[in-house]
Scaffold this motif. Structure first.
Motif, mmCIF file in Angstrom:
data_model
loop_
_atom_site.group_PDB
_atom_site.id
_atom_site.type_symbol
_atom_site.label_atom_id
_atom_site.label_comp_id
_atom_site.label_asym_id
_atom_site.label_seq_id
_atom_site.Cartn_x
_atom_site.Cartn_y
_atom_site.Cartn_z
ATOM 1 N N THR A 207 0.869 -1.193 0.000
ATOM 2 C CA THR A 207 0.000 0.000 0.000
ATOM 3 C C THR A 207 0.899 1.233 0.000
ATOM 4 O OG1 THR A 207 -0.097 -0.078 2.422
ATOM 5 C CG2 THR A 207 -1.908 -1.130 1.211
ATOM 6 N N SER A 225 -10.975 6.440 9.589
ATOM 7 C CA SER A 225 -10.985 5.765 8.302
ATOM 8 C C SER A 225 -12.257 4.937 8.141
ATOM 9 C CB SER A 225 -9.763 4.864 8.173
ATOM 10 O OG SER A 225 -9.848 4.051 7.026
ATOM 11 N N THR A 226 -12.908 5.100 7.004
ATOM 12 C CA THR A 226 -14.118 4.313 6.730
ATOM 13 C C THR A 226 -13.772 2.920 6.239
ATOM 14 O OG1 THR A 226 -14.185 5.228 4.491
ATOM 15 C CG2 THR A 226 -15.458 6.381 6.194
ATOM 16 N N ILE A 227 -12.521 2.703 5.828
ATOM 17 C CA ILE A 227 -12.083 1.392 5.341
ATOM 18 C C ILE A 227 -11.485 0.570 6.483
ATOM 19 C CG2 ILE A 227 -10.561 0.175 3.746
ATOM 20 C CD1 ILE A 227 -10.700 2.596 1.911
ATOM 21 N N TYR A 228 -10.568 1.172 7.239
ATOM 22 C CA TYR A 228 -9.850 0.437 8.280
ATOM 23 C C TYR A 228 -10.370 0.746 9.687
ATOM 24 C CZ TYR A 228 -6.725 -0.124 4.307
ATOM 25 O OH TYR A 228 -6.219 -0.409 3.060
ATOM 26 N N HIS A 229 -11.263 1.704 9.784
ATOM 27 C CA HIS A 229 -11.885 2.080 11.053
ATOM 28 C C HIS A 229 -10.856 2.498 12.106
ATOM 29 C CE1 HIS A 229 -15.503 0.460 9.280
ATOM 30 N NE2 HIS A 229 -14.863 -0.696 9.075
ATOM 31 N N GLY A 241 -7.878 8.547 -0.962
ATOM 32 C CA GLY A 241 -7.975 8.370 0.487
ATOM 33 C C GLY A 241 -6.673 8.586 1.230
ATOM 34 N N GLN A 242 -5.624 9.027 0.534
ATOM 35 C CA GLN A 242 -4.337 9.254 1.189
ATOM 36 C C GLN A 242 -4.270 10.672 1.744
ATOM 37 O OE1 GLN A 242 -1.042 8.082 -1.341
ATOM 38 N NE2 GLN A 242 -1.673 5.941 -1.366
ATOM 39 N N HIS A 260 -1.270 2.614 5.425
ATOM 40 C CA HIS A 260 -1.959 2.039 4.258
ATOM 41 C C HIS A 260 -1.865 2.987 3.057
ATOM 42 C CE1 HIS A 260 -3.897 -0.249 7.582
ATOM 43 N NE2 HIS A 260 -3.779 -1.230 6.705
ATOM 44 N N CYS A 262 -1.060 6.479 3.656
ATOM 45 C CA CYS A 262 -1.044 7.853 4.168
ATOM 46 C C CYS A 262 0.370 8.243 4.615
ATOM 47 C CB CYS A 262 -2.010 7.991 5.337
ATOM 48 S SG CYS A 262 -3.748 7.922 4.851
#
Length: 288
Positions: A207, A225-229, A241-242, A260, A262
Motif C-alpha cells: 500500500t 478511516s471508513t475502510i480500516y476504522h 484516500g491518502q 496504508h 497515508c
C-alpha cells in the motif's frame, strides 16, 4: 750410648735435621725441657705476636643510605563528560543507537538525552565496574565503542528525526507540503523558506504512498478511516484516500510499522500546528 737419658740415635737424627735447617739445637736445661733456638728466642717480658690476623673489635658498620620515600602518584583527573541528561544532538542519537545494540535501551533513538537514556548509561556503567553516574564520559564511551558497530542511517533514525534532504525544486514556490521519502521528512515551506520540518512514515510495499504533485482538497480534524476504522486525526487529504495525519501507531512503534498509503506524523503538537496553518488548495509534493 745415651745422652741425658735419650738414645744416641735420636739425638743424632735431631742434630742432622737441625743442621739441614740451619738451626742449632739447644741441649735441654737442667729441668729437662728443650728451649727454642737462640736466634728464635724472644726477649724477656715480650708478648708473642698472634699467628693469624684477628678481626678488629668494634669495627664500624657501613652506613646505610636512606631510601627516598616514593612520591605519591598524582590523582588522575576525572574523565570528561561528553553528554548528560538534557543534551541533544547527533552525538546523543549515536549513543542511543549503540545502547540499543547492546540491549540497554529499547526506545529511540530520539537525539535527546532523557531519563531512559540516563538509566541505560547507568546500567551499562555498573555492569562494567564503572562509576554509575548516568553521564556519558570518555571512559564509558570508549567501552561502548569497543562493543558496538557504527550505526547506519536506519539505526540512527529508527524513530525519525533525520535531517531533511534538499527540497525538491517543485517545492520552492508558494505554500507547499514538501514530503521527502528518502529522508522520511515533511517540510512545510512558504515561498522557498522552510517553516517547519517533521518526521514522517509512509505506506508499506503493498500500500505505497503515491508520488507526484497534488494539492490539499479536504481537512478533517477528527477523521476516522471508513475502510480500516482507525483514527486519522488532523487529516489533510491530497490524493484519494491518502492524507497527511497524526498516527498513534507511528508514535508508539516508529518505523517498525507502516501506513496504508497515508503520510503519518508522530509528533502530535507539530501536526496540530501544521493543521492550523495549511489551507485547502496548498500544494503537496511527494518525492524521492
Amino acid at each position: 750410648m745415651r745422652i741425658s737419658g735419650r738414645p744416641a740415635a735420636v739425638l743424632a737424627s735431631t742434630a742432622t735435621l737441625a743442621a739441614l735447617c740451619g738451626c742449632t739445637v739447644q741441649p735441654p736445661d737442667d729441668d729437662g725441657k728443650h728451649r727454642l733456638p737462640v736466634h728464635l728466642q724472644l726477649p724477656s717480658g715480650s708478648t708473642p705476636e698472634p699467628t693469624g690476623t684477628a678481626e678488629p673489635t668494634g669495627t664500624a658498620q657501613p652506613t646505610r643510605t636512606a631510601q627516598p620515600t616514593p612520591a605519591a602518584k598524582p590523582a588522575q583527573p576525572a574523565p570528561q563528560v561528553l553528554w548528560s541528561r538534557g543534551d541533544s544532538g547527533p552525538g546523543v542519537r549515536e549513543l542511543q543507537a549503540r545502547l540499543r545494540q547492546v540491549a540497554w535501551l529499547f526506545d529511540g533513538p530520539t537525539g535527546t538525552y532523557d531519563d531512559l537514556t540516563e538509566q541505560a548509561v547507568k546500567g551499562f556503567q555498573g555492569k562494567r565496574g564503572l562509576p554509575r553516574t548516568g553521564e556519558l564520559d570518555t571512559v564509558t564511551w570508549q567501552r561502548l565503542l569497543a562493543m558496538t558497530h557504527e550505526p547506519g542511517r536506519w539505526e540512527l533514525y529508527l524513530m525519525g528525526g533525520q535531517p531533511a534532504g534538499a527540497p525538491d525544486p517543485r517545492c520552492l514556490a508558494g505554500r507547499v507540503l514538501c514530503i521527502d521519502k528518502t529522508s522520511r521528512t515533511l517540510r512545510w515551506m512558504i515561498d522557498g523558506r522552510t517553516v517547519d520540518t517533521v518526521s514522517v512514515r509512509f505506506g508499506t510495499q503493498y500500500t505505497p504512498t503515491r508520488e507526484g504533485v497534488f494539492s490539499v482538497y479536504w481537512k478533517s480534524r477528527h477523521h476516522v478511516s471508513t475502510i480500516y476504522h482507525s483514527p486519522m486525526p488532523y487529516a489533510m487529504f491530497f490524493s484519494g484516500g491518502q492524507a497527511v495525519h497524526y498516527s498513534n501507531d507511528f508514535a508508539a512503534r516508529g518505523y517498525a510499522g507502516g501506513s496504508h498509503g497515508c503520510v503519518n506524523v508522530r509528533d502530535e503538537a507539530a501536526i496540530a500546528a501544521l493543521f492550523a496553518q495549511v489551507r485547502i488548495g496548498d500544494k503537496v509534493v511527494v518525492h524521492w
